[in-house]
Design a protein around this motif. Structure first.
Motif, PDB file in Angstrom:
ATOM      1  N   ARG A  17       0.833  -1.214   0.000  1.00  0.00           N
ATOM      2  CA  ARG A  17       0.000   0.000   0.000  1.00  0.00           C
ATOM      3  C   ARG A  17       0.867   1.263   0.000  1.00  0.00           C
ATOM      4  O   ARG A  17       0.580   2.229  -0.679  1.00  0.00           O
ATOM      5  CB  ARG A  17      -0.919  -0.027   1.223  1.00  0.00           C
ATOM      6  CG  ARG A  17      -2.081   0.892   1.140  1.00  0.00           C
ATOM      7  CD  ARG A  17      -3.185   0.581   2.146  1.00  0.00           C
ATOM      8  NE  ARG A  17      -2.862  -0.282   3.249  1.00  0.00           N
ATOM      9  CZ  ARG A  17      -2.371   0.112   4.419  1.00  0.00           C
ATOM     10  NH1 ARG A  17      -2.143   1.382   4.641  1.00  0.00           N
ATOM     11  NH2 ARG A  17      -2.131  -0.767   5.373  1.00  0.00           N
ATOM     12  N   GLN A  72      -6.291  -8.560   0.627  1.00  0.00           N
ATOM     13  CA  GLN A  72      -7.418  -7.664   0.916  1.00  0.00           C
ATOM     14  C   GLN A  72      -8.688  -8.479   1.143  1.00  0.00           C
ATOM     15  O   GLN A  72      -9.468  -8.201   2.046  1.00  0.00           O
ATOM     16  CB  GLN A  72      -7.600  -6.650  -0.222  1.00  0.00           C
ATOM     17  CG  GLN A  72      -6.520  -5.571  -0.160  1.00  0.00           C
ATOM     18  CD  GLN A  72      -6.392  -4.759  -1.429  1.00  0.00           C
ATOM     19  OE1 GLN A  72      -6.846  -5.177  -2.501  1.00  0.00           O
ATOM     20  NE2 GLN A  72      -5.752  -3.606  -1.341  1.00  0.00           N
ATOM     21  N   ARG A 137     -10.470   7.184  -3.641  1.00  0.00           N
ATOM     22  CA  ARG A 137     -10.631   6.225  -2.527  1.00  0.00           C
ATOM     23  C   ARG A 137     -11.591   5.108  -2.911  1.00  0.00           C
ATOM     24  O   ARG A 137     -11.417   3.965  -2.542  1.00  0.00           O
ATOM     25  CB  ARG A 137     -11.115   6.951  -1.267  1.00  0.00           C
ATOM     26  CG  ARG A 137     -10.087   7.911  -0.704  1.00  0.00           C
ATOM     27  CD  ARG A 137     -10.611   8.603   0.532  1.00  0.00           C
ATOM     28  NE  ARG A 137     -10.671   7.714   1.673  1.00  0.00           N
ATOM     29  CZ  ARG A 137      -9.659   7.469   2.505  1.00  0.00           C
ATOM     30  NH1 ARG A 137      -8.509   8.072   2.332  1.00  0.00           N
ATOM     31  NH2 ARG A 137      -9.806   6.635   3.519  1.00  0.00           N
ATOM     32  N   ASN A 140      -9.956   2.461  -4.893  1.00  0.00           N
ATOM     33  CA  ASN A 140      -9.112   1.555  -4.098  1.00  0.00           C
ATOM     34  C   ASN A 140      -9.892   0.827  -3.007  1.00  0.00           C
ATOM     35  O   ASN A 140      -9.293   0.219  -2.125  1.00  0.00           O
ATOM     36  CB  ASN A 140      -7.973   2.340  -3.433  1.00  0.00           C
ATOM     37  CG  ASN A 140      -7.032   2.904  -4.458  1.00  0.00           C
ATOM     38  OD1 ASN A 140      -6.788   2.265  -5.470  1.00  0.00           O
ATOM     39  ND2 ASN A 140      -6.531   4.102  -4.222  1.00  0.00           N
ATOM     40  N   GLU A 142     -11.326   1.889  -0.296  1.00  0.00           N
ATOM     41  CA  GLU A 142     -10.703   2.209   0.994  1.00  0.00           C
ATOM     42  C   GLU A 142     -11.699   2.375   2.136  1.00  0.00           C
ATOM     43  O   GLU A 142     -11.307   2.388   3.287  1.00  0.00           O
ATOM     44  CB  GLU A 142      -9.864   3.489   0.863  1.00  0.00           C
ATOM     45  CG  GLU A 142      -8.600   3.265   0.075  1.00  0.00           C
ATOM     46  CD  GLU A 142      -7.678   4.465   0.085  1.00  0.00           C
ATOM     47  OE1 GLU A 142      -7.359   4.962   1.172  1.00  0.00           O
ATOM     48  OE2 GLU A 142      -7.279   4.906  -1.001  1.00  0.00           O
TER      49      GLU A 142
END
Ligand code: PGA
Length: 324
Positions: A17, A72, A137, A140, A142
């Motif tokens: 990351r 993930q 974001r 990704n 997030e």
């Protein structure tokens, strides 16, 4: 891979990351050599390089990229499991990751207060930023939920509107146009204008409206924060268009007026959204439900002056104080 530990996967994920051993070490409170040893051992277990070093920066190899996606999935699955177990035990626990646009910071913390009192076991991370960064974001994955006013076409989202978020023309109270009704939009041509930064949804909405009406404002100053723009307006540097929320909750400082310019307010809403393919955690699901059920009641309490009718009344009173 059977010998890889969860700890090694965590270290690898943080390194990937950040693209840096040092930054991963800082985040995980480890030393830099510990991080690189863990990554080395994991690389051995995989049997292929996971990173390529170019200059100072680390880049993922194809195997590294695949492993990152797998990690993930594992961490997401584990955190879902943890929350599901807490839920079975009858107490909502876990993390809620929210990312909201700059104007939602005036209201979302007020929503979070009662929510956290109801579920004291929940940790919240709240990121406040502009539309462009929210979209990054999202790409990704997030956060759990996003609050914004202009949902992008990509990535695919589930979208729930919940409150109004009108954009109004703000001027210092001493401005000569204060108190005039139905000011033609072309009058903005002659004004010094303060504009939000590229990437801001506010800026995009304003530019779109001005373009439609062929108004070419003089942008005197570009600023990356609503609060900084308010200070610049109060300091007499110009006028701007901001969300009404930016002036809703402050005291009666009386520094701003809303100008009654035609085609304003620009009517918009806040939407709470999440990635269409995302399996929401129990906590995120509860917050979404809470937001949809309670936000109107809380808005009546905290935002009594929001909306078109109220704006009209305020404009009819000629000027609007900072507490408007
Ligand atoms: P922005 O969004 O911070 O991207 O300008 C604010 C809003 O749309 O209310």
């Amino acid at each position: 891979m059977i010998h890889a530990t969860l700890h090694q996967l965590k270290v690898f994920e943080a390194t990937a990351r950040h693209g840096s051993f040092t930054r991963a070490a800082e985040e995980l409170y480890l030393t830099q050599p510990t991080v690189s040893i863990q990554v080395k051992q994991l690389t051995k277990a995989v049997g292929l390089p996971l990173f390529e070093q170019i200059g100072k920066r680390l880049f993922l190899t194809q195997a590294g990229q695949k492993l990152l996606e797998t990690c993930q999935g594992i961490f997401e699955g584990l955190s879902q499991f943890e929350m599901a177990v807490s839920d079975m035990k009858g107490m909502k626990q876990g993390q809620l990751r929210l990312a909201v646009i700059t104007t939602a910071k005036y209201f979302v913390p007020r929503l979070l207060g009662p929510f956290c009192q109801r579920y004291p076991g929940i940790d919240i991370s709240l990121k406040v930023t502009n539309h462009q960064h929210i979209q990054e974001r999202m790409a990704n994955n997030e956060d759990d939920l996003y609050i914004l006013s202009q949902p992008p076409e990509q990535p695919e989202l589930k979208i729930h509107p919940f409150l109004e978020n009108p954009l109004v023309v703000l001027a210092p109270k001493s401005h000569p146009l204060v108190g005039q009704s139905n000011i033609p939009i072309s009058a903005l041509d002659h004004e010094s204008f303060i504009m939000r930064e590229p990437g801001s949804g506010t800026r995009q909405a304003v530019q779109k409206l001005l373009k439609v009406h062929k108004v070419d404002v003089k942008v005197r100053l570009e600023l990356g924060s609503n609060e900084a723009i308010k200070q610049a307006i109060a300091g007499g540097l110009g006028i701007s268009v901001l969300s009404q929320h930016t002036i809703i909750s402050e005291g009666t400082t009386g520094e701003f007026a809303i100008l009654d310019v035609e085609h304003f307010p620009i009517e918009r809403h806040w939407y709470v959204t999440h990635l269409a393919g995302k399996q929401l955690s129990v906590v995120a699901e509860s917050f979404l439900q809470y937001l949809m059920e309670e936000s109107h009641e809380l808005a009546e309490k905290f935002l009594p002056n929001l909306g078109r009718d109220s704006l009209k009344q305020q404009l009819a009173r000629k000027t609007v104080s900072g507490a408007a």
